[in-house]
Design a protein around this motif. Structure first.
Motif, PDB file in Angstrom:
ATOM      1  N   ASP A 705      59.188  23.919  27.410  1.00  0.00           N
ATOM      2  CA  ASP A 705      59.041  24.293  26.002  1.00  0.00           C
ATOM      3  C   ASP A 705      57.588  24.514  25.614  1.00  0.00           C
ATOM      4  OD1 ASP A 705      58.763  21.490  26.526  1.00  0.00           O
ATOM      5  OD2 ASP A 705      58.604  21.188  24.348  1.00  0.00           O
ATOM      6  N   LEU A 706      56.635  24.178  26.509  1.00  0.00           N
ATOM      7  CA  LEU A 706      55.213  24.314  26.182  1.00  0.00           C
ATOM      8  C   LEU A 706      54.711  25.725  26.445  1.00  0.00           C
ATOM      9  CD1 LEU A 706      53.519  21.107  27.643  1.00  0.00           C
ATOM     10  CD2 LEU A 706      53.843  21.680  25.237  1.00  0.00           C
ATOM     11  N   THR A 707      53.759  26.155  25.628  1.00  0.00           N
ATOM     12  CA  THR A 707      52.992  27.365  25.921  1.00  0.00           C
ATOM     13  C   THR A 707      51.712  26.918  26.621  1.00  0.00           C
ATOM     14  OG1 THR A 707      53.862  28.596  24.033  1.00  0.00           O
ATOM     15  CG2 THR A 707      51.746  29.320  24.942  1.00  0.00           C
ATOM     16  N   ILE A 708      51.599  27.243  27.909  1.00  0.00           N
ATOM     17  CA  ILE A 708      50.472  26.794  28.721  1.00  0.00           C
ATOM     18  C   ILE A 708      49.464  27.929  28.814  1.00  0.00           C
ATOM     19  CG2 ILE A 708      49.737  25.985  30.992  1.00  0.00           C
ATOM     20  CD1 ILE A 708      52.512  24.813  31.382  1.00  0.00           C
ATOM     21  N   THR A 709      48.258  27.656  28.350  1.00  0.00           N
ATOM     22  CA  THR A 709      47.171  28.632  28.424  1.00  0.00           C
ATOM     23  C   THR A 709      46.234  28.227  29.557  1.00  0.00           C
ATOM     24  OG1 THR A 709      47.298  29.066  26.052  1.00  0.00           O
ATOM     25  CG2 THR A 709      45.287  29.738  27.186  1.00  0.00           C
ATOM     26  N   VAL A 710      46.163  29.049  30.588  1.00  0.00           N
ATOM     27  CA  VAL A 710      45.264  28.805  31.715  1.00  0.00           C
ATOM     28  C   VAL A 710      43.944  29.504  31.416  1.00  0.00           C
ATOM     29  CG1 VAL A 710      44.944  29.001  34.205  1.00  0.00           C
ATOM     30  CG2 VAL A 710      47.250  28.722  33.261  1.00  0.00           C
ATOM     31  N   ILE A 711      42.879  28.732  31.325  1.00  0.00           N
ATOM     32  CA  ILE A 711      41.564  29.253  30.951  1.00  0.00           C
ATOM     33  C   ILE A 711      40.671  29.282  32.180  1.00  0.00           C
ATOM     34  CG2 ILE A 711      39.539  28.876  29.493  1.00  0.00           C
ATOM     35  CD1 ILE A 711      41.398  27.517  27.476  1.00  0.00           C
ATOM     36  N   LEU A 712      40.124  30.454  32.456  1.00  0.00           N
ATOM     37  CA  LEU A 712      39.292  30.644  33.645  1.00  0.00           C
ATOM     38  C   LEU A 712      37.914  31.153  33.247  1.00  0.00           C
ATOM     39  CD1 LEU A 712      41.856  32.583  35.857  1.00  0.00           C
ATOM     40  CD2 LEU A 712      41.277  30.182  36.074  1.00  0.00           C
ATOM     41  N   PRO A 713      36.855  30.540  33.759  1.00  0.00           N
ATOM     42  CA  PRO A 713      35.529  31.146  33.579  1.00  0.00           C
ATOM     43  C   PRO A 713      35.436  32.402  34.433  1.00  0.00           C
ATOM     44  CG  PRO A 713      35.386  29.183  34.962  1.00  0.00           C
ATOM     45  CD  PRO A 713      36.792  29.257  34.478  1.00  0.00           C
ATOM     46  N   GLU A 714      34.875  33.466  33.890  1.00  0.00           N
ATOM     47  CA  GLU A 714      34.811  34.740  34.611  1.00  0.00           C
ATOM     48  C   GLU A 714      33.404  35.306  34.526  1.00  0.00           C
ATOM     49  OE1 GLU A 714      37.033  39.108  34.757  1.00  0.00           O
ATOM     50  OE2 GLU A 714      37.301  37.802  33.029  1.00  0.00           O
ATOM     51  N   ILE A 715      32.866  35.686  35.681  1.00  0.00           N
ATOM     52  CA  ILE A 715      31.553  36.317  35.737  1.00  0.00           C
ATOM     53  C   ILE A 715      31.704  37.801  35.416  1.00  0.00           C
ATOM     54  CG2 ILE A 715      29.530  36.788  37.157  1.00  0.00           C
ATOM     55  CD1 ILE A 715      29.987  33.838  36.571  1.00  0.00           C
ATOM     56  N   VAL A 716      30.971  38.274  34.428  1.00  0.00           N
ATOM     57  CA  VAL A 716      31.005  39.685  34.039  1.00  0.00           C
ATOM     58  C   VAL A 716      29.629  40.275  34.319  1.00  0.00           C
ATOM     59  CG1 VAL A 716      31.361  41.333  32.165  1.00  0.00           C
ATOM     60  CG2 VAL A 716      32.731  39.233  32.269  1.00  0.00           C
ATOM     61  N   THR A 717      29.599  41.281  35.177  1.00  0.00           N
ATOM     62  CA  THR A 717      28.331  41.878  35.581  1.00  0.00           C
ATOM     63  C   THR A 717      28.021  43.114  34.746  1.00  0.00           C
ATOM     64  OG1 THR A 717      29.414  43.199  37.284  1.00  0.00           O
ATOM     65  CG2 THR A 717      28.590  41.031  37.923  1.00  0.00           C
ATOM     66  N   GLN A 718      26.758  43.442  34.682  1.00  0.00           N
ATOM     67  CA  GLN A 718      26.319  44.595  33.904  1.00  0.00           C
ATOM     68  C   GLN A 718      26.604  45.909  34.625  1.00  0.00           C
ATOM     69  OE1 GLN A 718      22.202  44.365  32.816  1.00  0.00           O
ATOM     70  NE2 GLN A 718      22.169  46.324  31.758  1.00  0.00           N
ATOM     71  N   HIS A 719      26.495  45.892  35.949  1.00  0.00           N
ATOM     72  CA  HIS A 719      26.660  47.112  36.736  1.00  0.00           C
ATOM     73  C   HIS A 719      28.005  47.102  37.458  1.00  0.00           C
ATOM     74  CE1 HIS A 719      22.467  48.078  35.980  1.00  0.00           C
ATOM     75  NE2 HIS A 719      22.131  46.863  36.400  1.00  0.00           N
ATOM     76  N   LEU A 720      28.609  48.268  37.533  1.00  0.00           N
ATOM     77  CA  LEU A 720      29.909  48.406  38.164  1.00  0.00           C
ATOM     78  C   LEU A 720      29.866  48.003  39.638  1.00  0.00           C
ATOM     79  CD1 LEU A 720      32.856  49.362  37.905  1.00  0.00           C
ATOM     80  CD2 LEU A 720      32.075  51.658  38.540  1.00  0.00           C
ATOM     81  N   ARG A 721      28.778  48.307  40.325  1.00  0.00           N
ATOM     82  CA  ARG A 721      28.698  48.026  41.759  1.00  0.00           C
ATOM     83  C   ARG A 721      28.721  46.531  42.061  1.00  0.00           C
ATOM     84  NH1 ARG A 721      23.572  49.605  40.137  1.00  0.00           N
ATOM     85  NH2 ARG A 721      21.891  48.086  40.489  1.00  0.00           N
ATOM     86  N   HIS A 722      28.375  45.710  41.076  1.00  0.00           N
ATOM     87  CA  HIS A 722      28.351  44.267  41.297  1.00  0.00           C
ATOM     88  C   HIS A 722      29.708  43.607  41.070  1.00  0.00           C
ATOM     89  CE1 HIS A 722      23.774  44.371  40.359  1.00  0.00           C
ATOM     90  NE2 HIS A 722      24.008  44.523  41.648  1.00  0.00           N
ATOM     91  N   ARG A 723      30.654  44.346  40.492  1.00  0.00           N
ATOM     92  CA  ARG A 723      31.942  43.728  40.192  1.00  0.00           C
ATOM     93  C   ARG A 723      32.716  43.367  41.449  1.00  0.00           C
ATOM     94  NH1 ARG A 723      33.906  47.592  35.095  1.00  0.00           N
ATOM     95  NH2 ARG A 723      32.066  47.149  33.791  1.00  0.00           N
ATOM     96  N   LEU A 724      32.481  44.137  42.523  1.00  0.00           N
ATOM     97  CA  LEU A 724      33.158  43.822  43.777  1.00  0.00           C
ATOM     98  C   LEU A 724      32.677  42.508  44.386  1.00  0.00           C
ATOM     99  CD1 LEU A 724      33.130  47.359  45.456  1.00  0.00           C
ATOM    100  CD2 LEU A 724      35.062  46.204  44.356  1.00  0.00           C
ATOM    101  N   LEU A 725      31.557  41.991  43.907  1.00  0.00           N
ATOM    102  CA  LEU A 725      30.994  40.765  44.477  1.00  0.00           C
ATOM    103  C   LEU A 725      31.566  39.510  43.845  1.00  0.00           C
ATOM    104  CD1 LEU A 725      27.237  41.845  44.704  1.00  0.00           C
ATOM    105  CD2 LEU A 725      29.034  42.089  46.420  1.00  0.00           C
ATOM    106  N   HIS A 726      32.487  39.663  42.886  1.00  0.00           N
ATOM    107  CA  HIS A 726      33.029  38.493  42.193  1.00  0.00           C
ATOM    108  C   HIS A 726      34.543  38.535  42.213  1.00  0.00           C
ATOM    109  CE1 HIS A 726      29.025  37.369  40.749  1.00  0.00           C
ATOM    110  NE2 HIS A 726      28.828  38.657  40.556  1.00  0.00           N
ATOM    111  N   SER A 727      35.133  37.355  42.149  1.00  0.00           N
ATOM    112  CA  SER A 727      36.580  37.228  42.314  1.00  0.00           C
ATOM    113  C   SER A 727      37.322  37.787  41.115  1.00  0.00           C
ATOM    114  CB  SER A 727      36.955  35.756  42.499  1.00  0.00           C
ATOM    115  OG  SER A 727      36.687  35.033  41.308  1.00  0.00           O
ATOM    116  N   LYS A 728      38.580  38.107  41.355  1.00  0.00           N
ATOM    117  CA  LYS A 728      39.492  38.609  40.323  1.00  0.00           C
ATOM    118  C   LYS A 728      40.652  37.622  40.158  1.00  0.00           C
ATOM    119  CE  LYS A 728      36.974  42.315  40.086  1.00  0.00           C
ATOM    120  NZ  LYS A 728      36.019  42.471  38.969  1.00  0.00           N
ATOM    121  N   ASP A 729      40.310  36.335  40.042  1.00  0.00           N
ATOM    122  CA  ASP A 729      41.349  35.308  39.976  1.00  0.00           C
ATOM    123  C   ASP A 729      42.268  35.506  38.780  1.00  0.00           C
ATOM    124  OD1 ASP A 729      40.457  34.153  42.260  1.00  0.00           O
ATOM    125  OD2 ASP A 729      39.246  32.622  41.260  1.00  0.00           O
TER     126      ASP A 729
END
Length: 753
Positions: A705-729
């Motif tokens: 009956d609970l609404t469970i909110t899973v909160i994840l810290p996420e690294i956001v990069t300025q450049h598109l090329r750096h996004r591949l270097l961080h997880s997509k959990d």
């Protein structure tokens, strides 16, 4: 996020170095960061209730059981994947099969089922188990690469000598003797490496540990190129063995090779392991076939008093000189590829691991020298020369056995062991990427080997690179060999030079003898490297040198980015966020038991509709926030602050691969002040995301009956090329938990340059 660095060694009994260890996964906090953590904890203390109040406000019991101990996990008979046991005792009926139960179009369902059939169970259901091999299994599995090189090493040497005509072939025996001595020297040198690095001492580790960053990355670049070419050369040689037996298949050599690479890709994505009788059989069959060929050919030679058969008249295309002899020596030395495999894989042996590894290496070197010398000897006695339409081994087998069953056996065993040798690269290539990612020189998507999707990245990268090389060089073994020698002997040279420095530094008993062995190996490997680089530069060696340079540039740029991110995530007094409101979670609502599944359909439908209507009001929705934390850095504390600001019951969750890391995280948590209930899940699998999914599912089963909110810290990069270097959990969690109702995935962005 920066990972704390560690050497690839540890205490006896430590898991495989390919597995994330405490210092690899959880970044360490220095004295300054611990001081900031206490300071931030005091700010939380002014707005937080007592911990007991926060615990009583939880609408769930966070202790949902444990995964089985690592010692109890066993892979399937022919795979290295194991089923992840659900927490809480049973699996969710609604999320039993992520890949097959999501509604959608007919084509979408067909595509999902096809993917499931090809790649196996979905992410949340499986992980990689560690296995230990006995020597009789480890010998064929880890020696496949080295022993299979007998199929193309002698032929590569002869292919250079024939350029000088009949006079050039006279040098095959002395060159082969020099190569055999080189095999012995390098093999003895790697015995010393195993003694010094009893938990795995690959070239990247040894060179980086003893020579520094530049040599370490150079060795890693050589290894990665070596593994890519291992796949390309082994496939090319295997297809050549097939087309020699069935010449009509020659025009389809390239498509056949690509099909083999695709087969290896799918098999490794499914988790096919290298141990067991299934994968030991091809190597043992090849050894048997080669000894049968050598002994039968020598028996035939006794009838003519070991007089060499006359060779066809050959016109010299080049003058016989030192340069040509050096080229032949460098080409023939490719028969040494794979010698390093056992020193890399010490942890997969049964205890005592280092001793069993040294014994297995000794047997491998003995077999390699015997097979190489035997093949060269019977080539010399039989008068066989390289041909563009048939391999040397095929010609020898035809002369000795005709076209009968033994000829077919020799060719089939050769093709099978070459394909198995290609498969060995699929274990080693992702492992080197793991070590590079651990040290921030490669994207962190390669760090978690046990996670199915992350492990697939290294496999897919290797397959794509090998397929590209194979197509560009038209599947021709002779064209690929010049690229091969440079990467192999670059890694050998740096590893052995690193061992020389190691023995001078540690000065353990008998260190002078060990240093002499490694110094000999280093000098000889360097001579072959220089020879190959000079004599084969225009033939393709320049490609390998350029690739190593590009790899070094890319690896240093990746490390620079991760250092920038690490600096941004570092705890600072003025940048750490804390909630500015008093946390006053409401008392937990009473547990609503799940509906009995046996109730009549009409009654269940009416009741479900009534509850759905009730949940349209805010008062009817009961919350639980679960903050998944990998570490206590700025991004993690920001996610905690965001969760606390919602003024709902909050639970912090940390997935740990070992009790040691779990205790370190608890110590950091206590230093911070223990203001939010924390639960640590010990994962015995080589996975982080899958156990997290199972824990969330178990919470949902406890309180549907609970609404469970899973909160994840996420690294956001300025450049598109750096996004591949961080997880997509967050994205992966959404896909895996989509079948469950009342699960919300929220990302708390942390922007970095």
């Amino acid at each position: 996020m920066n990972k704390a660095r560690s050497k690839d060694r540890g205490d006896e009994g430590e898991p495989d170095s390919g597995v994330s260890r405490p210092s690899d996964v959880l970044p360490g906090l220095d004295r300054e960061q611990l001081r900031v953590l206490r300071q931030v904890g005091r700010q939380w203390g002014r707005v937080s209730p007592l911990l007991g109040v926060a615990h009583r406000a939880l609408p769930v019991d966070p202790d949902l059981g444990a995964f089985p101990p690592a010692a109890d996990i066993r892979p399937t008979r022919f795979g290295q994947l194991v089923h992840i046991t659900p927490l809480g005792g049973h699996a969710s009926a609604q999320a039993a099969d992520v890949a097959g139960e999501i509604p959608g179009s007919r084509m979408g369902r067909i595509a999902r089922r096809a993917r499931r059939a090809m790649l196996g169970a979905p992410l949340k259901s499986t992980a990689v188990a560690r296995e230990s091999m006995r020597k009789l299994v480890a010998l064929p599995v880890l020696s496949a690469d080295a022993l299979s090189s007998v199929a193309y090493g002698p032929e590569a040497m002869l292919g250079v000598l024939v350029l000088a005509g009949t006079a050039g072939l006279a040098y095959c025996l002395p060159i082969a003797a020099a190569i055999a001595f080189l095999m012995l020297a390098v093999g003895v040198s790697y015995r010393q490496t195993i003694r010094a690095y009893p938990h795995g001492g690959g070239s990247y580790i040894v060179a980086g540990d003893n020579l520094g960053l530049l040599p370490g990355l150079t060795a890693a670049g050589g290894l990665l190129i070596d593994y890519v070419l291992t796949v390309a050369v082994s496939i090319a040689s295997g297809i050549a063995a097939i087309t020699s037996a069935v010449p009509s298949l020659a025009p389809a050599a390239v498509p056949m090779g690509l099909a083999m690479i695709a087969l290896l890709l799918v098999g490794n994505l499914r988790g096919i392991r290298q141990a067991g009788a299934l994968f030991a059989a091809p190597t043992y069959a090849f050894i048997l076939a080669m000894f049968a060929l050598i002994i039968s050919s020598l028996a035939d030679a006794t009838e003519r008093g070991f007089q060499p058969a006359p060779t066809p008249h050959l016109n010299a295309a080049e003058g016989l000189g030192v340069l040509l002899v050096m080229r032949a020596f460098a080409s023939g030395s490719t028969a040494m590829t794979g010698i390093e495999a056992i020193s890399n894989a010490v942890p997969v042996f049964r205890p005592a691991r280092w001793r069993n590894a040294r014994t297995t290496l000794t047997w491998m070197i003995g077999l390699l020298i015997a097979l190489f010398a035997g093949v060269v000897a019977i080539v010399h006695l039989s008068g066989v020369i390289p041909s563009s339409s048939e391999t040397v081994l095929s010609q020898l087998a035809h002369l000795t056995f005709g076209s009968g069953a033994m000829y077919v056996f020799v060719q089939a065993a050769t093709a099978a062991v070459l394909l198995l040798a290609a498969n060995t690269a699929y274990n080693d290539f992702p492992r080197v990427l793991f070590l590079l990612a651990r040290d921030d020189h490669a994207p962190h998507i390669f760090l978690r080997q046990g996670d199915r999707l992350a492990f697939s990245n290294g496999i897919a990268l290797l397959s794509a690179a090998a397929a590209l090389v194979y197509v560009v060089f038209d599947g021709n073994t002779n064209s690929l060999i010049p690229l091969y020698a440079v990467g192999v002997f670059l890694a050998f040279s740096l590893s052995q030079a690193g061992m020389v420095v190691h023995w001078r530094r540690v000065r353990t008993p008998h260190w002078r003898k060990s240093l002499a062995f490694n110094a000999t190996g280093a000098v000889l490997s360097t001579l072959v490297l220089i020879t190959a680089a000079i004599t084969k530069f225009t033939a393709g060696a320049w490609v390998a040198l350029v690739a190593i340079g590009l790899f070094f540039l890319l690896a240093t740029r990746i490390r620079h980015h991760y250092q920038t991110v690490g600096t941004a995530l570092r705890l600072h007094p003025d940048t750490v966020e804390a909630p500015d409101r008093t946390l006053a979670p409401a008392p937990a609502p009473p547990l609503t038991p799940p509906h009995p599944t046996a109730q009549p359909e009409a009654r269940r439908t009416d009741r479900d509709a009534e509850e759905a209507e009730e949940e349209e009001t805010p008062q009817a929705i009961h919350h639980l926030s679960v903050v998944a934390l990998a570490s206590l850095d700025l991004a993690g504390l920001r996610a905690l602050a965001y969760a606390a600001s919602l003024q709902q019951p909050t639970l912090a969750l940390h997935i740990s691969p070992s009790e040691e890391e779990a205790q370190r995280f608890r110590d950091y948590w206590t230093t911070w002040g223990d203001h939010v209930p924390l639960h640590v899940v010990l994962s015995p699998y080589r996975a982080i995301t899958a156990p997290l999914i199972h824990y969330i599912e178990a919470l949902h089963r406890q309180r549907p009956d609970l609404t469970i909110t899973v909160i994840l810290p996420e690294i956001v990069t300025q450049h598109l090329r750096h996004r591949l270097l961080h997880s997509k959990d967050a994205t992966r969690l959404r896909h895996a938990l989509r079948p469950l109702p009342k699960i919300v995935i929220t990302s708390v962005p942390f922007h970095v340059p």
